[in-house]
Design an enzyme around this catalytic site. Structure first.
Site, PDB file in Angstrom:
ATOM      1  CG  ASN A   1      -1.693   1.241   1.442  1.00 29.57           C
ATOM      2  OD1 ASN A   1      -1.826   2.042   0.515  1.00 29.57           O
ATOM      3  ND2 ASN A   1      -2.235   1.423   2.646  1.00 29.57           N
TER       4      ASN A   1
ATOM      5  CE  LYS B   1       0.209   3.446   4.781  1.00 32.27           C
ATOM      6  NZ  LYS B   1       0.118   3.622   6.201  1.00 32.27           N
TER       7      LYS B   1
ATOM      8  CG  HIS C   1      -5.724   1.834   5.350  1.00 37.15           C
ATOM      9  ND1 HIS C   1      -5.274   2.770   6.246  1.00 37.15           N
ATOM     10  CD2 HIS C   1      -4.708   0.963   5.154  1.00 37.15           C
ATOM     11  CE1 HIS C   1      -4.016   2.475   6.574  1.00 37.15           C
ATOM     12  NE2 HIS C   1      -3.649   1.389   5.924  1.00 37.15           N
TER      13      HIS C   1
ATOM     14  CD  GLU D   1      -2.856   5.490   6.839  1.00 38.67           C
ATOM     15  OE1 GLU D   1      -2.896   5.559   5.591  1.00 38.67           O
ATOM     16  OE2 GLU D   1      -1.888   5.019   7.476  1.00 38.67           O
TER      17      GLU D   1
ATOM     18  CD  GLU E   1      -3.438  -2.668   7.598  1.00 41.53           C
ATOM     19  OE1 GLU E   1      -2.368  -2.935   7.081  1.00 41.53           O
ATOM     20  OE2 GLU E   1      -4.042  -1.595   7.408  1.00 41.53           O
TER      21      GLU E   1
ATOM     22  N   GLY F   1       2.532   2.239  10.759  1.00 40.34           N
ATOM     23  CA  GLY F   1       3.454   3.354  10.570  1.00 40.34           C
ATOM     24  C   GLY F   1       4.164   3.787  11.847  1.00 40.34           C
TER      25      GLY F   1
ATOM     26  CB  SER G   1       5.464  -1.733  11.913  1.00 39.44           C
ATOM     27  OG  SER G   1       4.991  -0.418  12.148  1.00 39.44           O
TER      28      SER G   1
HETATM   29  C1  PEP Z   1      -0.705   0.062   6.095  1.00 41.87           C
HETATM   30  O1  PEP Z   1      -0.741   1.169   5.651  1.00 41.87           O
HETATM   31  O2  PEP Z   1      -1.625  -0.699   5.807  1.00 41.87           O
HETATM   32  C2  PEP Z   1       0.411  -0.341   6.934  1.00 41.87           C
HETATM   33  C3  PEP Z   1       0.346  -1.504   7.524  1.00 41.87           C
HETATM   34  O3  PEP Z   1       1.456   0.539   7.074  1.00 41.87           O
HETATM   35  P1  PEP Z   1       2.913   0.244   7.708  1.00 41.87           P
HETATM   36  O4  PEP Z   1       3.408  -1.039   7.092  1.00 41.87           O
HETATM   37  O5  PEP Z   1       3.746   1.423   7.313  1.00 41.87           O
HETATM   38  O6  PEP Z   1       2.737   0.137   9.184  1.00 41.87           O
END
Ligand code: PEP
Length: 252
Positions: A9, A11, A95, A97, A167, A173, A213
Site C-alpha cells: 500500500n 498510500k 483502511h 486512515e 491491522e 506506521g 510495521s
Molecule cells: C498500512 O498502511 O496498511 C500499513 C500496515 O502501514 P505500515 O506497514 O507502514 O505500518
C-alpha cells in the site's frame, strides 16, 4: 493450503514516474514463478502507468479505495468501473486512515465491499483496534463488529474470495509490530468468526493478512503462524529490496 498474499500500500506516495520506476525495480528483483500473490496498490494517479508496466507479469494491481456508485455526480470520487478498466483486481477497503481522516464508517465500508464484488474486484477489507480499544480489552468486540458489518449481506461464494487485513491501528506506521502470537490470536478469532458466519470450509479458504510495521526482519515469524496468510505492507513497500525480501520471507 492458502496461497500467501502480500500487498504493498503505497498510500499518498510516488508520482507517476516514481511509481513506474518502483514497479520496474520490483519486477527485476522478483523472480517469476514466486509462489505468492503479489499486489501493488499505487495512488490513483499512477494506476494507469503501473498497470501498463505490469502487463505480462504475474504481479497484480490494486487500488487504495473507490466509491460505491458506478458513475454520476460524485465530484472527486473514483468508480469501480474505472478500476476494472485499468486492470485492477483488488481494492483496499476501510483502511484505518480512511476511517480516521475521511469519515468512513462500517456502513460505507459495507457498501464498498458489496460494490467491489459486483464488479468482480477482490476487496482487501481492513479491520483492527486502536490502542485505546486494546487497553480497554475490547479488541475482539471491535474486530468482530468490523468483520460482521463489512461482510453484511455478502454471500458465501463471494466471502470465499475476500481478503481480510488485520491491522491494529497502533502498529501502523509506528514501527511497533504486534508480536506474532498477539496477531495470531486475532487472526484465529477472525477465522472462527467466519466459520460461525458462513462455514468451517469457507473460513479455511479466506486469506487473512497482517498489517502494521511489517519489515523483512519480522515477516517470516509472522508468516509462520497458522492463521497469518500474508501481509499488507505500508512503509516498507516503498523500498524495493525491503518489499521483495518480505515477499521472499513469506514463502515458507
Ligand atoms: C498500512 O498502511 O496498511 C500499513 C500496515 O502501514 P505500515 O506497514 O507502514 O505500518
Amino acid at each position: 493450503m492458502r496461497k500467501p498474499i502480500v500487498a504493498g500500500n503505497w498510500k499518498m506516495n510516488k508520482t507517476e514516474d516514481e511509481a513506474v520506476q518502483l514497479t520496474e525495480d520490483i519486477k527485476v528483483m522478483l523472480k517469476e514463478g514466486i509462489n505468492a500473490d503479489v499486489i501493488l496498490c499505487p495512488p490513483f494517479t499512477a494506476l494507469s502507468a503501473v498497470s501498463h508496466s505490469l502487463r505480462n507479469t504475474r504481479i497484480e494491481l490494486g487500488a487504495q479505495n473507490m466509491y460505491w456508485e458506478e458513475k454520476g455526480a460524485y465530484t472527486g470520487e473514483i468508480s469501480p468501473q474505472f478500476l476494472v478498466n485499468l486492470n485492477c483486481n483488488y481494492v483496499i477497503i476501510g483502511h484505518s486512515e480512511r476511517r480516521k481522516y475521511f469519515g468512513e464508517t462500517n456502513e460505507t465500508i459495507n457498501k464498498k465491499v458489496r460494490t467491489a464484488f459486483k464488479f468482480n474486484l477482490i476487496p482487501i477489507v481492513c479491520v483492527g483496534e486502536t490502542i485505546e480499544e486494546r487497553e480497554k480489552g475490547v479488541t475482539e468486540k471491535v474486530v468482530e463488529t468490523h468483520v460482521k458489518m463489512a461482510l453484511k449481506d455478502i454471500d458465501e461464494k463471494s466471502c470465499r474470495r475476500v481478503v481480510i487485513a488485520y491491522e491494529p491501528v497502533w502498529a501502523i506506521g509506528t514501527g511497533k509490530t504486534a508480536t506474532p502470537q498477539l496477531a495470531e490470536d486475532v487472526h484465529r478469532f477472525i477465522r472462527t468468526l467466519l466459520s460461525e458466519l458462513y462455514s468451517k470450509d469457507t473460513a479455511e479458504v479466506v486469506r487473512i493478512q497482517y498489517g502494521g510495521s511489517v519489515k523483512p526482519e519480522n515477516a517470516r515469524d509472522l508468516m509462520e503462524m497458522d492463521d497469518i496468510d500474508g501481509s499488507l505492507v505500508g512503509g516498507a513497500s516503498l523500498d524495493t529490496s525491503s518489499f521483495v525480501k518480505i515477499i521472499q520471507e513469506s514463502i515458507l
